[in-house]
Design an enzyme around this catalytic site. Structure first.
Site, PDB file in Angstrom:
ATOM      1  N   CYS A 236      35.076  52.696  50.829  1.00  0.00           N
ATOM      2  CA  CYS A 236      34.725  51.937  49.616  1.00  0.00           C
ATOM      3  C   CYS A 236      35.633  52.402  48.486  1.00  0.00           C
ATOM      4  O   CYS A 236      35.228  52.412  47.324  1.00  0.00           O
ATOM      5  CB  CYS A 236      33.257  52.146  49.246  1.00  0.00           C
ATOM      6  SG  CYS A 236      32.125  51.446  50.438  1.00  0.00           S
TER       7      CYS A 236
ATOM      8  N   GLU B 218      44.340  42.047  48.895  1.00  0.00           N
ATOM      9  CA  GLU B 218      43.114  41.361  48.464  1.00  0.00           C
ATOM     10  C   GLU B 218      43.481  40.170  47.596  1.00  0.00           C
ATOM     11  O   GLU B 218      44.449  40.257  46.843  1.00  0.00           O
ATOM     12  CB  GLU B 218      42.212  42.330  47.691  1.00  0.00           C
ATOM     13  CG  GLU B 218      41.700  43.450  48.575  1.00  0.00           C
ATOM     14  CD  GLU B 218      40.739  44.400  47.843  1.00  0.00           C
ATOM     15  OE1 GLU B 218      40.258  44.059  46.744  1.00  0.00           O
ATOM     16  OE2 GLU B 218      40.478  45.479  48.384  1.00  0.00           O
TER      17      GLU B 218
ATOM     18  N   HIS C  16      35.018  43.640  48.627  1.00  0.00           N
ATOM     19  CA  HIS C  16      35.208  44.499  47.437  1.00  0.00           C
ATOM     20  C   HIS C  16      34.047  44.309  46.441  1.00  0.00           C
ATOM     21  O   HIS C  16      34.256  43.938  45.281  1.00  0.00           O
ATOM     22  CB  HIS C  16      36.559  44.213  46.763  1.00  0.00           C
ATOM     23  CG  HIS C  16      37.056  45.374  45.934  1.00  0.00           C
ATOM     24  ND1 HIS C  16      38.374  45.679  45.758  1.00  0.00           N
ATOM     25  CD2 HIS C  16      36.373  46.317  45.223  1.00  0.00           C
ATOM     26  CE1 HIS C  16      38.504  46.742  44.976  1.00  0.00           C
ATOM     27  NE2 HIS C  16      37.289  47.147  44.648  1.00  0.00           N
TER      28      HIS C  16
ATOM     29  N   ILE D 104      32.187  59.787  42.530  1.00  0.00           N
ATOM     30  CA  ILE D 104      31.505  58.951  43.531  1.00  0.00           C
ATOM     31  C   ILE D 104      31.191  59.771  44.782  1.00  0.00           C
ATOM     32  O   ILE D 104      30.065  59.734  45.294  1.00  0.00           O
ATOM     33  CB  ILE D 104      32.357  57.711  43.886  1.00  0.00           C
ATOM     34  CG1 ILE D 104      32.555  56.838  42.635  1.00  0.00           C
ATOM     35  CG2 ILE D 104      31.710  56.894  45.016  1.00  0.00           C
ATOM     36  CD1 ILE D 104      33.513  55.684  42.794  1.00  0.00           C
TER      37      ILE D 104
ATOM     38  N   ALA E 203      31.059  47.848  43.644  1.00  0.00           N
ATOM     39  CA  ALA E 203      30.648  48.049  42.241  1.00  0.00           C
ATOM     40  C   ALA E 203      29.952  46.819  41.669  1.00  0.00           C
ATOM     41  O   ALA E 203      29.639  46.781  40.487  1.00  0.00           O
ATOM     42  CB  ALA E 203      31.874  48.385  41.403  1.00  0.00           C
TER      43      ALA E 203
ATOM     44  N   ASP F 229      35.109  47.973  52.458  1.00  0.00           N
ATOM     45  CA  ASP F 229      34.878  47.051  51.337  1.00  0.00           C
ATOM     46  C   ASP F 229      36.214  46.630  50.720  1.00  0.00           C
ATOM     47  O   ASP F 229      36.255  45.752  49.874  1.00  0.00           O
ATOM     48  CB  ASP F 229      34.028  47.793  50.289  1.00  0.00           C
ATOM     49  CG  ASP F 229      33.601  46.926  49.120  1.00  0.00           C
ATOM     50  OD1 ASP F 229      33.107  45.810  49.375  1.00  0.00           O
ATOM     51  OD2 ASP F 229      33.754  47.348  47.960  1.00  0.00           O
TER      52      ASP F 229
HETATM   53  C1  MLT Z   1      36.775  50.035  40.596  1.00  0.00           C
HETATM   54  O1  MLT Z   1      37.925  50.449  40.685  1.00  0.00           O
HETATM   55  O2  MLT Z   1      36.108  50.163  39.559  1.00  0.00           O
HETATM   56  C2  MLT Z   1      36.105  49.379  41.753  1.00  0.00           C
HETATM   57  O3  MLT Z   1      36.904  49.264  42.858  1.00  0.00           O
HETATM   58  C3  MLT Z   1      35.434  48.105  41.389  1.00  0.00           C
HETATM   59  C4  MLT Z   1      36.331  46.930  41.179  1.00  0.00           C
HETATM   60  O4  MLT Z   1      37.529  46.980  41.368  1.00  0.00           O
HETATM   61  O5  MLT Z   1      35.811  45.894  40.773  1.00  0.00           O
END
Ligand code: MLT
Length: 315
Positions: free
Chosen positions: A228, A259, A277, A150, A280, A254
């Site tokens: 992120c 959470e 969050h 990323i 993605a 994010d």
């Molecule tokens: C991931 O770890 O793929 C991302 O943070 C996306 C998510 O958790 O939905």
């Protein structure tokens, strides 16, 4: 063979499993107790971020052979407990990388131009032209902590914006970084020189709370931070203090230590941009990860083929 899809996923996941002769059962939104009481029926499980596979759920899954995280982070799976039970843990690391990188860039631009705040104010009929003076990204230095899949896409996009990109990544050779047009530096150097810092590290003991008072003290005055990656890399009270003093000019995050973040010390802060969050959460990424999860779990359950494993050497 029976696979449980325990979190909301694109229909392609169910379709591929069924086409492969595996019975796919979609049951989302279960409580941990509900999941624990039915998990014994399944040979495999596909999750995203809503479900946490704790030790007791894993132990209840007496037939489980594989658990796939449709996404990157496996911090919601007790991997050692899976290893003990010989359950293969996989993720789908490539499917949502572009979406996550694009979200980081969008967050950075939103910080530059106060887009969410200006949008809200304009909707309220305030026309606060003077209040929302911004800054350009052009020629500023972006420090990327974690130049993995990323982080590398973020670097590429930022270079397109004509930013100077520097990065810290202990496991990457400087030649590889330089090959991408990125200067590789130490973390201290990155903190000293960056106008923006974007974090792209996974959640580990070593990254836990890494954005703390000590790190912030090394950063440029008026730095802007984008996260992120994972909430757990932030010491949220330390960041709040630095946002209040102006040491950090802006934060766009994010992700959160806890959470879903329904209450938070960042709520109401003018120089903070928050999203739930969703880095993605694009149509493309959700199809990619659902497809990869179905293919990988089918490959393993039907042919013993292991892909993108987190404990493949021990199971
Ligand atoms: C991931 O770890 O793929 C991302 O943070 C996306 C998510 O958790 O939905």
């Amino acid at each position: 063979m029976k696979v449980l899809i325990a979190d909301k996923s694109d229909n392609i996941c169910e379709k591929i499993l069924n086409e492969n002769g595996i019975e796919a059962v979609v049951k989302t939104g279960m409580t941990p107790e509900e999941l624990k009481s039915c998990v014994a029926e399944y040979d495999g499980i596909v999750i995203r971020s809503a479900t946490t596979l704790t030790k007791d759920i894993i132990e209840a899954g007496t037939k489980l052979k594989a658990a796939v995280r449709a996404g990157i982070g496996v911090d919601n799976i007790d991997v050692p407990a899976c290893t003990e039970k010989k359950i293969l843990v996989m993720n789908t690391p490539l499917g949502n990388t572009v979406s996550t990188a694009e979200h980081a860039i969008a967050m950075m631009m939103a910080l530059c131009r106060h887009i969410p705040q200006a949008n809200q104010s304009t909707h309220a009929g305030k026309w606060e032209k003077k209040k929302f003076g911004g800054i350009e990204a052009y020629d500023k230095t972006l420090g990327i902590v974690g130049l993995g899949t990323i982080g590398s896409i973020v670097a590429d996009r930022a270079l397109g914006l004509k930013m100077k990109v520097i990065a810290y990544n202990p496991s990457l050779t400087c030649e590889r970084a330089q090959g991408m047009g990125v200067e590789c530096v130490s973390l201290d150097e990155l903190y000293k020189r960056s106008d923006f810092i974007s974090y792209h590290v996974s959640m580990r003991e070593t990254s836990k709370g890494m954005i703390n008072k000590e790190a912030i003290a090394k950063m440029k005055d008026g730095v802007r931070i984008i996260n992120c990656a994972r909430g757990g890399i932030m010491n949220e009270p330390d960041i709040k203090e630095a946002l209040e003093s102006g040491k950090i000019a802006g934060l766009a995050t994010d992700v959160y230590v806890t959470e879903p973040a329904k209450e938070h010390i960042f709520f109401g802060m003018e120089n903070v941009i928050l999203t739930p969050h969703i880095a993605a959460s694009t149509k493309e990424a959700q199809i990619n990860v659902a497809k990869q999860a179905a293919e990988q779990i089918s490959d393993y359950l039907l042919n013993g083929k292991k892909t993108n494993t987190k404990n493949g050497d021990k199971v």
